[in-house]
Scaffold this motif. Structure first.
Motif, short mmCIF file in Angstrom:
data_model
loop_
_atom_site.label_atom_id
_atom_site.label_comp_id
_atom_site.label_asym_id
_atom_site.label_seq_id
_atom_site.Cartn_x
_atom_site.Cartn_y
_atom_site.Cartn_z
N LYS A 47 31.60 29.54 42.34
CA LYS A 47 32.74 30.45 42.28
C LYS A 47 33.82 29.90 41.36
O LYS A 47 34.16 28.72 41.43
CB LYS A 47 33.32 30.63 43.69
CG LYS A 47 32.38 31.34 44.65
CD LYS A 47 32.76 31.17 46.10
CE LYS A 47 32.12 30.02 46.81
NZ LYS A 47 30.70 29.86 46.78
N ILE A 48 34.34 30.78 40.51
CA ILE A 48 35.54 30.46 39.73
C ILE A 48 36.64 31.35 40.28
O ILE A 48 36.55 32.58 40.21
CB ILE A 48 35.35 30.74 38.23
CG1 ILE A 48 34.26 29.85 37.64
CG2 ILE A 48 36.68 30.53 37.48
CD1 ILE A 48 33.93 30.14 36.19
N LEU A 49 37.65 30.73 40.89
CA LEU A 49 38.81 31.47 41.37
C LEU A 49 39.84 31.51 40.25
O LEU A 49 40.43 30.49 39.90
CB LEU A 49 39.39 30.80 42.62
CG LEU A 49 38.44 30.59 43.79
CD1 LEU A 49 39.17 29.91 44.95
CD2 LEU A 49 37.80 31.89 44.25
N ASN A 50 39.99 32.67 39.64
CA ASN A 50 40.95 32.89 38.56
C ASN A 50 42.20 33.48 39.19
O ASN A 50 42.26 34.67 39.49
CB ASN A 50 40.34 33.84 37.52
CG ASN A 50 41.28 34.11 36.37
OD1 ASN A 50 42.08 33.27 35.99
ND2 ASN A 50 41.17 35.31 35.81
N ILE A 51 43.19 32.63 39.43
CA ILE A 51 44.38 32.99 40.19
C ILE A 51 45.54 33.26 39.22
O ILE A 51 45.74 32.48 38.29
CB ILE A 51 44.75 31.84 41.15
CG1 ILE A 51 43.53 31.48 42.02
CG2 ILE A 51 45.96 32.19 42.00
CD1 ILE A 51 43.59 30.10 42.64
N PHE A 52 46.27 34.35 39.45
CA PHE A 52 47.37 34.68 38.54
C PHE A 52 48.41 35.55 39.23
O PHE A 52 48.15 36.14 40.27
CB PHE A 52 46.84 35.36 37.28
CG PHE A 52 45.88 36.50 37.51
CD1 PHE A 52 46.34 37.75 37.89
CD2 PHE A 52 44.51 36.32 37.35
CE1 PHE A 52 45.46 38.80 38.09
CE2 PHE A 52 43.62 37.36 37.54
CZ PHE A 52 44.10 38.61 37.92
N PRO A 53 49.62 35.67 38.60
CA PRO A 53 50.70 36.46 39.20
C PRO A 53 50.41 37.96 39.28
O PRO A 53 50.56 38.57 40.33
CB PRO A 53 51.91 36.20 38.31
CG PRO A 53 51.61 34.92 37.62
CD PRO A 53 50.11 34.88 37.45
N SER A 54 50.01 38.60 38.16
CA SER A 54 49.79 40.04 38.15
C SER A 54 48.92 40.44 36.97
O SER A 54 49.18 40.05 35.84
CB SER A 54 51.11 40.79 38.07
OG SER A 54 50.86 42.19 37.97
N ILE A 55 47.95 41.29 37.24
CA ILE A 55 47.05 41.77 36.19
C ILE A 55 47.81 42.59 35.15
O ILE A 55 47.35 42.76 34.03
CB ILE A 55 45.89 42.61 36.81
CG1 ILE A 55 44.74 42.78 35.81
CG2 ILE A 55 46.38 43.94 37.32
CD1 ILE A 55 44.00 41.53 35.46
#
Length: 165
Positions: A47-55
């Protein structure tokens, strides 16, 4: 807490990313059908968790596109985009962009941000998730983490992908 920047101004997160080599804690995130998803739903996969504020920001959108392209249909691997965006917004963006190799999950009613140390605690982005990447093996052992130091900067895709090998 992680010290990061937003447009060059110092901001903070609620904690730090989990340690490489440790087992990732479970999560409870929401998909486009408002169904709750946990680690168990991705059992046996890297799994790659691509975490970010907002798409709905340029760099967040760029990271979703880049991981979709770079991981593609990599066998036994899933990219999970995680933000506080409503799951409908995440899905709308990826459908419009033709991003077929990423899974979108929302933390809009969960504790992922606190549990993984990525919730922003101050600034205009307070309550959103910082930009980070966490790579897990098939057994949820953490292989790689990156707390991106500037919200407006893309993560290091190559380091994340190399952790899968």
């Amino acid at each position: 807490m992680a010290n990061i920047t937003l447009g060059g101004n110092a901001i903070n997160t609620i904690g730090n990313l989990p340690e490489v080599g440790s087992e990732a804690m479970d999560f409870n995130l929401v998909d486009k059908n408002l169904t709750e998803k946990t680690m168990q739903d991705f059992a046996g996969k890297k799994k790659i968790l691509n975490i970010f504020p907002s798409i709905d920001t340029g760099v967040c959108a760029a990271s979703a596109r880049a991981f979709n392209e770079k991981v593609g249909n990599e066998e036994n691997t899933v990219v999970i985009n995680v933000s506080k965006d409503l799951p409908f917004a995440l899905e709308r963006f990826c459908a419009a962009e033709g991003l077929d190799y990423v899974t979108n999950l929302s933390d809009f009613r969960g504790s992922f941000g606190q549990d993984f140390g990525v919730e922003i605690t101050d600034s205009g982005f307070k309550g959103l998730l910082s930009r980070a990447v966490i790579v897990l093996d098939e057994n949820n052992k953490i292989l790689y983490t990156e707390q991106v130091p500037e919200i407006g900067q893309e993560p290091n895709y190559e380091n994340a992908l190399n952790a899968l090998k």
